[in-house]
Design a protein around this motif. Structure first.
Motif, PDB file in Angstrom:
ATOM      1  N   SER A 287       0.842  -1.196   0.000  1.00 33.48           N
ATOM      2  CA  SER A 287       0.000   0.000   0.000  1.00 33.48           C
ATOM      3  C   SER A 287       0.879   1.249   0.000  1.00 33.48           C
ATOM      4  N   ILE A 288       0.572   2.197  -0.896  1.00 33.52           N
ATOM      5  CA  ILE A 288       1.342   3.450  -0.913  1.00 33.52           C
ATOM      6  C   ILE A 288       0.476   4.655  -0.543  1.00 33.52           C
ATOM      7  N   GLY A 289      -0.784   4.404  -0.202  1.00 29.55           N
ATOM      8  CA  GLY A 289      -1.622   5.502   0.269  1.00 29.55           C
ATOM      9  C   GLY A 289      -2.907   5.644  -0.526  1.00 29.55           C
ATOM     10  N   THR A 290      -3.608   6.736  -0.245  1.00 29.16           N
ATOM     11  CA  THR A 290      -4.893   7.027  -0.884  1.00 29.16           C
ATOM     12  C   THR A 290      -4.780   8.315  -1.678  1.00 29.16           C
ATOM     13  N   TYR A 291      -5.356   8.307  -2.873  1.00 29.16           N
ATOM     14  CA  TYR A 291      -5.295   9.479  -3.751  1.00 29.16           C
ATOM     15  C   TYR A 291      -6.717   9.850  -4.166  1.00 29.16           C
ATOM     16  N   TYR A 292      -7.080  11.131  -3.969  1.00 31.31           N
ATOM     17  CA  TYR A 292      -8.409  11.599  -4.369  1.00 31.31           C
ATOM     18  C   TYR A 292      -8.322  12.289  -5.723  1.00 31.31           C
ATOM     19  N   GLU A 293      -9.274  11.945  -6.587  1.00 32.85           N
ATOM     20  CA  GLU A 293      -9.242  12.511  -7.938  1.00 32.85           C
ATOM     21  C   GLU A 293     -10.662  12.689  -8.457  1.00 32.85           C
ATOM     22  N   GLU A 294     -10.852  13.743  -9.230  1.00 36.01           N
ATOM     23  CA  GLU A 294     -12.112  13.984  -9.923  1.00 36.01           C
ATOM     24  C   GLU A 294     -11.839  14.006 -11.412  1.00 36.01           C
TER      25      GLU A 294
ATOM     26  N   ASP B 116      -7.444   3.723  -3.208  1.00 40.20           N
ATOM     27  CA  ASP B 116      -6.421   3.052  -2.419  1.00 40.20           C
ATOM     28  C   ASP B 116      -5.434   2.458  -3.423  1.00 40.20           C
ATOM     29  N   VAL B 117      -4.197   2.917  -3.385  1.00 37.61           N
ATOM     30  CA  VAL B 117      -3.229   2.569  -4.424  1.00 37.61           C
ATOM     31  C   VAL B 117      -2.219   1.560  -3.877  1.00 37.61           C
ATOM     32  N   PHE B 118      -1.981   0.514  -4.655  1.00 38.26           N
ATOM     33  CA  PHE B 118      -1.089  -0.569  -4.261  1.00 38.26           C
ATOM     34  C   PHE B 118      -0.075  -0.842  -5.366  1.00 38.26           C
ATOM     35  N   LEU B 119       1.087  -1.351  -4.957  1.00 39.93           N
ATOM     36  CA  LEU B 119       2.108  -1.822  -5.883  1.00 39.93           C
ATOM     37  C   LEU B 119       2.297  -3.326  -5.702  1.00 39.93           C
ATOM     38  N   CYS B 120       2.563  -4.000  -6.803  1.00 38.17           N
ATOM     39  CA  CYS B 120       3.115  -5.364  -6.797  1.00 38.17           C
ATOM     40  C   CYS B 120       4.493  -5.240  -7.418  1.00 38.17           C
ATOM     41  N   ARG B 121       5.522  -5.439  -6.605  1.00 38.44           N
ATOM     42  CA  ARG B 121       6.882  -5.166  -7.069  1.00 38.44           C
ATOM     43  C   ARG B 121       7.550  -6.423  -7.644  1.00 38.44           C
ATOM     44  N   PHE B 122       6.979  -6.927  -8.713  1.00 35.92           N
ATOM     45  CA  PHE B 122       7.631  -8.016  -9.440  1.00 35.92           C
ATOM     46  C   PHE B 122       7.129  -7.991 -10.888  1.00 35.92           C
ATOM     47  N   PRO B 123       7.908  -8.551 -11.809  1.00 37.20           N
ATOM     48  CA  PRO B 123       7.525  -8.498 -13.228  1.00 37.20           C
ATOM     49  C   PRO B 123       6.221  -9.242 -13.494  1.00 37.20           C
ATOM     50  N   LEU B 124       5.463  -8.714 -14.407  1.00 36.43           N
ATOM     51  CA  LEU B 124       4.241  -9.377 -14.851  1.00 36.43           C
ATOM     52  C   LEU B 124       4.613 -10.215 -16.076  1.00 36.43           C
ATOM     53  N   THR B 125       4.591 -11.519 -15.922  1.00 37.28           N
ATOM     54  CA  THR B 125       5.039 -12.402 -17.010  1.00 37.28           C
ATOM     55  C   THR B 125       3.914 -13.240 -17.591  1.00 37.28           C
ATOM     56  N   PHE B 126       2.785 -13.311 -16.896  1.00 31.29           N
ATOM     57  CA  PHE B 126       1.664 -14.125 -17.346  1.00 31.29           C
ATOM     58  C   PHE B 126       0.372 -13.401 -17.034  1.00 31.29           C
TER      59      PHE B 126
ATOM     60  N   TRP C 219       3.131  11.629  -7.897  1.00 26.09           N
ATOM     61  CA  TRP C 219       2.964  11.004  -6.583  1.00 26.09           C
ATOM     62  C   TRP C 219       3.288   9.519  -6.654  1.00 26.09           C
ATOM     63  N   LEU C 220       2.792   8.841  -7.698  1.00 29.42           N
ATOM     64  CA  LEU C 220       3.033   7.415  -7.894  1.00 29.42           C
ATOM     65  C   LEU C 220       4.529   7.129  -8.065  1.00 29.42           C
ATOM     66  N   LEU C 221       5.190   7.878  -8.936  1.00 28.56           N
ATOM     67  CA  LEU C 221       6.610   7.639  -9.194  1.00 28.56           C
ATOM     68  C   LEU C 221       7.460   7.903  -7.957  1.00 28.56           C
ATOM     69  N   LYS C 222       7.083   8.897  -7.181  1.00 30.62           N
ATOM     70  CA  LYS C 222       7.823   9.179  -5.944  1.00 30.62           C
ATOM     71  C   LYS C 222       7.772   7.964  -5.021  1.00 30.62           C
ATOM     72  N   ALA C 223       6.608   7.317  -4.926  1.00 30.11           N
ATOM     73  CA  ALA C 223       6.479   6.135  -4.077  1.00 30.11           C
ATOM     74  C   ALA C 223       7.232   4.952  -4.674  1.00 30.11           C
ATOM     75  N   ILE C 224       7.195   4.802  -5.978  1.00 32.16           N
ATOM     76  CA  ILE C 224       7.883   3.686  -6.630  1.00 32.16           C
ATOM     77  C   ILE C 224       9.381   3.796  -6.455  1.00 32.16           C
ATOM     78  N   LEU C 225       9.899   4.998  -6.642  1.00 30.72           N
ATOM     79  CA  LEU C 225      11.354   5.205  -6.639  1.00 30.72           C
ATOM     80  C   LEU C 225      11.936   5.470  -5.253  1.00 30.72           C
ATOM     81  N   ALA C 226      11.078   5.510  -4.241  1.00 29.70           N
ATOM     82  CA  ALA C 226      11.556   5.792  -2.871  1.00 29.70           C
ATOM     83  C   ALA C 226      12.497   4.709  -2.385  1.00 29.70           C
TER      84      ALA C 226
END
Length: 199
Positions: A105-112, A125-135, A192-199
């Motif tokens: 979980s990297i947090g919550t983002y509000y958008e219109e 509610d934004v989440f990452l899966c930190r592994f390659p998608l192969t299938f 915001w997303l990239l900041k969390a990914i690259l942290a």
């Protein structure tokens, strides 16, 4: 297929929430969008050390048809946790079974966002899966899945280049995409997303 998808969405009930994301009451999905009612969704991004993974949405989607968007996303059903919604949506859209331990979980983002039938007010509610998608085994809502280099996404956001390569995972091809093809949300969301990914 378009008619079937529309009927399913018309019969779907979602939870209207307040600014903090706490539930208020349930309402039909089409009413939530036409009246611009705030509701909760999940965004699930697959990412590895080099690439961020995108899906191409089907032509039948009410928001961003044929656009290249979040690897997996969807509404949170009433009485469902965000983690459970992630696991369900990933299984439905991509045919991949995840566990809660694989979700970061990297947090919550509000958008219109303006969509074809109203305003989409989302608490994501934004989440990452930190592994390659192969299938993946896609459902009818997703045309294909592919990956874009993180460096290219950063350069596009900084206006240092005008296009990037999309490496399709299901077909042996590389497609050229520009910023408007992949930045379907506001620029602040991707920063915001990239900041969390690259942290």
């Amino acid at each position: 297929m378009k008619q079937n998808l529309k009927n399913n969405e018309d019969n779907e009930y979602l939870c209207v929430c307040d600014e903090a994301g706490d539930p208020l009451y349930t309402a039909p999905r089409n009413k939530i969008h036409t009246q611009g009612l705030r509701h909760r969704v999940i965004h699930l991004w697959f990412v590895d050390e080099v690439y961020l993974y995108f899906q191409q949405r089907s032509a039948d989607k009410e928001a961003f048809p044929l656009g290249y968007d979040i690897t997996c996303a969807g509404h949170i059903d009433p009485k469902e946790s965000a983690q459970d919604a992630c696991i369900r949506e990933c299984k439905e859209e991509l045919g991949i079974t995840l566990t809660e331990q694989q979700l970061q979980s990297i947090g919550t983002y509000y958008e219109e966002m303006m969509i074809s039938n109203g305003i989409d007010r989302e608490l994501a509610d934004v989440f990452l899966c930190r592994f390659p998608l192969t299938f993946c085994r896609l459902n009818d809502e997703v045309l294909t899945v592919g990956k874009i280099k993180l460096d290219d996404i950063v350069k596009l956001l900084q206006h240092k280049q005008t296009d990037c390569n999309f490496y399709d995972l299901l077909k042996p091809q590389i497609r050229k995409l520009n910023a408007s093809d992949i930045f379907l949300h506001e620029p602040a969301y991707y920063q915001w997303l990239l900041k969390a990914i690259l942290a």
